[in-house]
Design a protein around this motif. Structure first.
Motif, PDB file in Angstrom:
ATOM      1  N   LYS A  10      18.369  80.609  42.200  1.00  0.00           N
ATOM      2  CA  LYS A  10      17.191  80.828  41.360  1.00  0.00           C
ATOM      3  C   LYS A  10      17.495  81.627  40.100  1.00  0.00           C
ATOM      4  O   LYS A  10      16.610  81.884  39.294  1.00  0.00           O
ATOM      5  CB  LYS A  10      16.143  81.600  42.162  1.00  0.00           C
ATOM      6  N   PRO A  39      27.401  75.748  51.274  1.00  0.00           N
ATOM      7  CA  PRO A  39      27.427  76.981  50.454  1.00  0.00           C
ATOM      8  C   PRO A  39      28.179  78.143  51.112  1.00  0.00           C
ATOM      9  O   PRO A  39      28.897  78.877  50.436  1.00  0.00           O
ATOM     10  CB  PRO A  39      25.950  77.309  50.262  1.00  0.00           C
ATOM     11  N   GLU A  40      28.044  78.301  52.424  1.00  0.00           N
ATOM     12  CA  GLU A  40      28.700  79.459  53.052  1.00  0.00           C
ATOM     13  C   GLU A  40      30.221  79.289  53.187  1.00  0.00           C
ATOM     14  O   GLU A  40      30.921  80.239  53.524  1.00  0.00           O
ATOM     15  CB  GLU A  40      28.077  79.773  54.418  1.00  0.00           C
ATOM     16  N   ALA A  43      33.519  80.661  48.257  1.00  0.00           N
ATOM     17  CA  ALA A  43      33.397  81.972  47.618  1.00  0.00           C
ATOM     18  C   ALA A  43      33.958  81.880  46.210  1.00  0.00           C
ATOM     19  O   ALA A  43      35.062  81.375  46.004  1.00  0.00           O
ATOM     20  CB  ALA A  43      34.138  83.029  48.417  1.00  0.00           C
ATOM     21  N   ARG A  53      30.046  85.695  34.618  1.00  0.00           N
ATOM     22  CA  ARG A  53      28.747  85.712  35.285  1.00  0.00           C
ATOM     23  C   ARG A  53      28.550  84.527  36.225  1.00  0.00           C
ATOM     24  O   ARG A  53      27.607  84.479  37.012  1.00  0.00           O
ATOM     25  CB  ARG A  53      27.629  85.727  34.238  1.00  0.00           C
ATOM     26  N   SER A  55      29.780  83.464  38.913  1.00  0.00           N
ATOM     27  CA  SER A  55      29.693  83.631  40.375  1.00  0.00           C
ATOM     28  C   SER A  55      28.275  83.968  40.826  1.00  0.00           C
ATOM     29  O   SER A  55      27.917  83.732  41.973  1.00  0.00           O
ATOM     30  CB  SER A  55      30.671  84.715  40.850  1.00  0.00           C
ATOM     31  N   GLY A  56      27.486  84.493  39.905  1.00  0.00           N
ATOM     32  CA  GLY A  56      26.107  84.830  40.264  1.00  0.00           C
ATOM     33  C   GLY A  56      25.159  83.653  40.142  1.00  0.00           C
ATOM     34  O   GLY A  56      23.996  83.753  40.521  1.00  0.00           O
ATOM     35  N   ASN A  59      24.914  79.004  44.304  1.00  0.00           N
ATOM     36  CA  ASN A  59      24.443  79.384  45.620  1.00  0.00           C
ATOM     37  C   ASN A  59      25.614  79.266  46.605  1.00  0.00           C
ATOM     38  O   ASN A  59      25.824  78.249  47.253  1.00  0.00           O
ATOM     39  CB  ASN A  59      23.273  78.489  46.055  1.00  0.00           C
ATOM     40  N   ALA A  60      26.393  80.306  46.637  1.00  0.00           N
ATOM     41  CA  ALA A  60      27.565  80.388  47.506  1.00  0.00           C
ATOM     42  C   ALA A  60      27.878  81.877  47.567  1.00  0.00           C
ATOM     43  O   ALA A  60      27.160  82.685  46.979  1.00  0.00           O
ATOM     44  CB  ALA A  60      28.738  79.615  46.914  1.00  0.00           C
ATOM     45  N   TYR A  61      28.928  82.257  48.269  1.00  0.00           N
ATOM     46  CA  TYR A  61      29.334  83.665  48.215  1.00  0.00           C
ATOM     47  C   TYR A  61      29.947  83.936  46.850  1.00  0.00           C
ATOM     48  O   TYR A  61      30.716  83.111  46.336  1.00  0.00           O
ATOM     49  CB  TYR A  61      30.316  83.987  49.340  1.00  0.00           C
ATOM     50  N   GLY A  62      29.618  85.070  46.268  1.00  0.00           N
ATOM     51  CA  GLY A  62      30.136  85.355  44.937  1.00  0.00           C
ATOM     52  C   GLY A  62      30.555  86.801  44.802  1.00  0.00           C
ATOM     53  O   GLY A  62      29.870  87.702  45.305  1.00  0.00           O
ATOM     54  N   PHE A  63      31.669  87.001  44.179  1.00  0.00           N
ATOM     55  CA  PHE A  63      32.153  88.370  43.938  1.00  0.00           C
ATOM     56  C   PHE A  63      32.503  88.504  42.469  1.00  0.00           C
ATOM     57  O   PHE A  63      33.396  87.824  41.956  1.00  0.00           O
ATOM     58  CB  PHE A  63      33.395  88.645  44.807  1.00  0.00           C
ATOM     59  N   HIS A  64      31.785  89.348  41.786  1.00  0.00           N
ATOM     60  CA  HIS A  64      31.956  89.571  40.354  1.00  0.00           C
ATOM     61  C   HIS A  64      32.644  90.929  40.232  1.00  0.00           C
ATOM     62  O   HIS A  64      32.054  91.955  40.516  1.00  0.00           O
ATOM     63  CB  HIS A  64      30.539  89.591  39.750  1.00  0.00           C
ATOM     64  N   GLY A  65      33.935  90.902  39.881  1.00  0.00           N
ATOM     65  CA  GLY A  65      34.735  92.115  40.027  1.00  0.00           C
ATOM     66  C   GLY A  65      34.884  92.943  38.780  1.00  0.00           C
ATOM     67  O   GLY A  65      33.900  93.370  38.181  1.00  0.00           O
TER      68      GLY A  65
END
Ligand SMILES: Cc1ncc(C[n+]2csc(CCOP(=O)(O)OP(=O)(O)O)c2C)c(N)n1
Ligand code: SF4
Ligand SMILES: [Mg+2]
Lengths: 288, 585
Positions: A10, A39-40, A43, A53, A55-56, A59-65
């Motif tokens: 969303k 989605p799960e 990553a 941005r 990864s946000g 709709n999946a796992y996301g890591f913004h480092g």
């Protein structure tokens, strides 16, 4: 089975209208669905930049480092759970300036992840400075008289450090981009995908039109063989790097995970972590 | 007969000094003696003076001693550099080959033993170190047979012949000294209790602790004095399905560790000052994203490259403050090799329970000093993973395809940690300020709540055993000595001497640096007239920290040493005396 819509979330991207990164997002979502992923299972680890941005927005796992470090985070994650499909993503500054060391070594190491660089030849997020992908003479806020440093050629660089999968595409060709991402994910080992993803705000030179005029699709080059490293290198040099498609793939090179002594198919994260009394006693005896 | 004595072997780096020390100490350990070994080395691999000093005792020892009883020298430089440490009737066993001489003013006795010649007769000049071991044990009254097992284990791969030759070299060295024994002072060791104990460096104990804690991934970049941790683990992890990745730099190491912990695997990295400096941004990421991470810092001489092979404790404040912004972070500081083992296990528990970075602060003397450790207890290995949702746990479907509230506001500030791969666990993780599902948010209300949530995790203290090691029996003490990391044994020894003179001395060794155990330290400080803070640095970092947290600045006296060498018991003793007699140092 998940469709590409299941990979949408969303969150409304805060990219400028027309930014090339929208297509990369769409292509990623399609590629995941086409590969039958849920989605799960996925990553996305991203860097810092407009592109980071991304990864946000999936709709999946996301890591913004942190800036430039998407690759080591992604490799650590993949080693922890090899069941996951791990995709690293970021900008050209993220991957070829601050994170270049990691890029080279991730290629050498060959952990089975896919790395997508959104190459807009400029720094978007910090509002328009030169990038290591900017051409000589390119004028930016930080190079008002034009860049006086040579641009890096990421594809040639990747070939020289032993990449097993090297591809390039462009935001305007969603079909090819999706396909290349799918192939990159399927490839066993590290895959580098450089995507010409125009920054409509800070790069008025390398525009959609410019790419249309200057890019050559490898599918148009007769007899092009992506398993031939010499041909790949020669073709890149002949076209000043401006080609799209799978440039090189070595299907024989084993991923890092397969070469680690004692590394199991079962993800590390699922294994029991308690050591037995016997194992403990044996280890303690080494110190006697 | 001696209850304890010190033995030192020295020569050019690469001459077999290390293995002489190794073999002697392994045999003595198995006989049940307590040992403490400290290696003095330079950054060069070959050449350069190097020595190993081993203290042998029938009682626990955790410090180098002031004095030296026996010096084994492979060259004149060793004698010139070390003879001053010898006790009046000490002995120098030196290779006859270099015609050793005694420097002026040294009263020790020199025995020229033909180390090289005997070794050549046995068959290999390199075995001169075994001849030296033999010569030494004749003085100590240890039988040659005590070495049989050790030599067999060490050289079995090279065949029986090599084993026999080494034993022969030891026997001949012993026999040579035996002929002189009648005229020598008595250096024979009193019998030991014969109990089986471990003999290990702090780094071994940290590595073993990590493995026992369930760490299955280590990412690190080599650096003195931490490399032993990765080297130990890479040999053992494959049996447990894990591995060590030697990364391109420390930034990759820490971020890989963050990635692995995010994926659900206990992972660690280890380095020293220069590496920790590189890691600081990522440590902030771990704090912000509430990702567990265990980081070992084996302090060495700084700043910059500083004194890479020397002792220092000058990273305390850097460990507290070196990331930008404000995050919850735990810093613990084991002070013995035994604590290195158990505290490392705790570090992994704390990292997962509080979902934050945990720094294990060691120092060169603790990491590389080799000490006797009482048998480790398997039953003390406890694994606590906090609010981790295991990968096989089924979560309920989320309403309206919402995200999982990974950063949910809770009473204790700690939220459930779901791992990637979990169905209905999707959430976002970012170093950007975020809401409860991890989505970026710049709302001032959310920002304040999130900051408070993260920082509240450690507000009520942490669940770490013995945050301060106390040896404090006096309700009214003349002096309280405070230290951390490797100085524990040295302080204890100085204190013993002071107590023997009738002074009332308490000792508090701080094992938990952050959150600071203010109450415990304050209580001890109140009981003492003066407080001496012993630390291997110039600016008094621990002293400042105590001042900041506890106050009572007028009682606090900083005693620093920053020449690269660990404190000697006599140095601490002298400073304490000075302080007690004159009121200042
Ligand atoms: C350590 C650090 N240095 C600098 C920055 C500031 N910064 C953020 S993104 C960026 C560069 C962005 O360029 P690029 O990686 O090409 O991504 P784009 O925005 O073009 O997608 C910089 C310099 C930062 N976040 N962290
Ligand atoms: S600044 Fe450029 S890169 Fe950033 S969102 Fe806008 S168009 Fe895209
Ligand atoms: Mg860019």
């Amino acid at each position: 089975m998940a469709t590409f819509k299941d990979f949408r979330n969303k969150v409304k991207p805060n990219w400028c209208p027309g930014c090339g990164d929208f297509s990369v997002l769409a292509a990623m979502q399609r590629a995941f669905a086409n590969l039958g992923l849920e989605p799960e299972d996925v990553a996305i680890v991203s860097g810092i930049g407009c592109s980071g941005r991304i990864s946000g927005y999936v709709n999946a796992y996301g890591f913004h480092g942190v800036h430039g470090r998407a690759l080591p985070i992604a490799q650590g994650l993949k080693l922890a759970n090899r069941d996951l499909t791990v995709v690293a993503a970021g900008g050209d500054g993220d991957g070829f300036a601050i994170g270049m060391g990691h890029t080279v070594h991730a290629i050498r190491r060959n952990v089975d992840i896919t790395y997508i660089v959104m190459d807009n030849q400029v720094y978007g997020l910090t509002k328009g400075q030169t990038s290591p992908r900017s051409a000589m003479g390119f004028k930016t806020k930080s190079t008002p008289a034009g860049s006086i440093e040579a641009a890096i050629s990421p594809m040639e660089m990747a070939l020289t450090v032993g990449a097993g999968f090297v591809a390039q595409s462009v935001s305007s060709d969603l079909k090819q981009l999706t396909q290349v991402i799918e192939e990159g994910i399927k490839h066993k080992g590290f895959s580098l995908i450089n995507v010409f993803s125009p920054c409509v705000t800070y790069n008025k030179v390398n525009t959609y039109d410019w790419f249309k005029e200057n890019l050559v699709s490898l599918s148009e080059i007769e007899g092009y063989d992506p398993s031939d490293r010499n041909m790949a290198m020669q073709t890149l040099m002949d076209h000043n790097g401006l080609v799209t498609g799978i440039i090189y793939q070595n299907k024989d090179r084993k991923p890092y995970e397969d070469l680690i002594k004692g590394f199991k198919e079962e993800p590390l994260a699922k294994q029991d972590i308690k050591i037995s009394k016997d194992q403990f006693d044996k280890l303690a005896a080494e110190f006697m | 007969m001696k209850k304890q004595l010190s033995w030192k072997v020295g020569g050019q780096q690469g001459e077999g000094i290390d293995s002489a020390g190794e073999i002697l100490s392994t045999a003595l350990n198995r006989k049940g003696y307590y040992l403490y070994g400290y290696r003095h080395f330079s950054s060069r691999i070959k050449g350069g003076h190097s020595n190993t000093k081993i203290r042998i005792s029938t009682k626990p020892v955790r410090s180098i001693s002031d004095e030296l009883d026996i010096l084994v020298a492979f060259d004149q430089e060793t004698i010139d550099l070390n003879a001053h440490e010898l006790v009046k009737d000490g002995i120098i066993l030196a290779d006859a080959k270099f015609n050793p001489t005694i420097p002026e003013g040294i009263s020790a006795r020199l025995i020229a033993v033909p180390f090289t010649k005997i070794a050549e007769e046995v068959g290999m000049a390199q075995m001169k170190n075994m001849v030296a071991v033999g010569a030494s044990i004749a003085l100590l009254g240890i039988p040659v047979e005590a070495f049989k097992e050790v030599i067999e284990e060490r050289f079995a791969r090279k065949g029986q012949k090599v084993v026999d030759k080494n034993m022969d070299a030891i026997a001949r060295g012993a026999a040579f000294v035996q002929t002189e024994m009648a005229t020598l002072p008595d250096f024979k060791l009193e019998p030991s209790d014969g109990k089986q104990r471990l003999y290990m460096i702090g780094n071994d104990a940290i590595a073993f602790g990590a493995l026992a804690a369930g760490a299955r991934l280590m990412a690190a970049y080599p650096i003195t004095p931490s490399s032993e941790i990765m080297e130990w683990l890479i040999k053992r992890l494959p049996e447990f399905g894990g591995t060590v990745v030697q990364t391109e730099d420390e930034i990759a190491a820490i971020t890989m560790v963050i990635g692995a912990n995010y994926g659900g695997v206990r992972a660690l990295t280890a380095s020293a000052g220069p590496g920790l400096s590189l890691m600081t941004e990522a440590i902030g990421l771990a704090g912000m994203t509430e990702t567990p991470a265990v980081i070992v810092n084996t302090q060495r001489g700084g700043p910059s490259t500083g004194l890479p092979t020397k002792q220092e404790q000058s990273d305390v404040l850097a460990m507290l403050y070196s990331t930008h912004g404000e995050i919850p972070k735990i810093v613990i500081a084991p002070s013995t090799a035994e604590e290195c083992f158990y505290d490392t296990i705790e570090a992994f528990n704390l990292a997962e329970e509080y979902q934050c970075p945990v720094i294990i602060l060691s120092d060169l003397a603790l990491s590389l000093g080799k000490q006797t450790v009482e048998p480790l207890d398997y039953d003390r290995i406890q694994i606590r993973r906090g609010k981790l949702v295991p990968l096989d746990e089924e979560l309920p479907e989320l309403a309206n395809s919402e995200l999982f509230p990974r950063y949910e506001f809770t009473e204790d500030g700690i939220s459930r940690r779901v791992l990637p791969g979990t169905k209905y666990g999707l959430h976002h993780v970012t170093g950007v300020e975020h809401d409860q599902t991890g989505r970026p948010s710049e709302s001032p209300i959310n920002r304040k709540k999130m900051m408070d949530k993260r920082l509240s995790k450690l507000k009520n203290g942490i669940n770490f055993p013995n945050p301060v090691h106390l040896d404090a029996k006096h309700e009214e003490a003349d002096l309280l000595i405070i230290g951390f990391c490797s100085t524990r044994g040295t302080i204890a020894e100085a204190m013993e001497r002071l107590e023997a003179e009738g002074l009332k001395v308490n000792h508090a060794h701080i094992r938990q640096i952050l959150p600071f155990p203010t109450e415990i330290v304050a209580e001890q400080m109140k009981k003492a007239k003066k407080v001496l803070v012993v630390e291997n640095n110039a600016t008094g970092q621990l002293t400042s920290l105590i001042k900041m947290n506890v106050g009572m600045a007028d009682k606090l006296v900083h005693f620093g040493k920053y020449d690269g060498n660990p404190f000697l018991p006599s140095e601490i003793y002298n400073q304490c005396k000075e302080l007690l007699v004159h009121g200042h140092i």
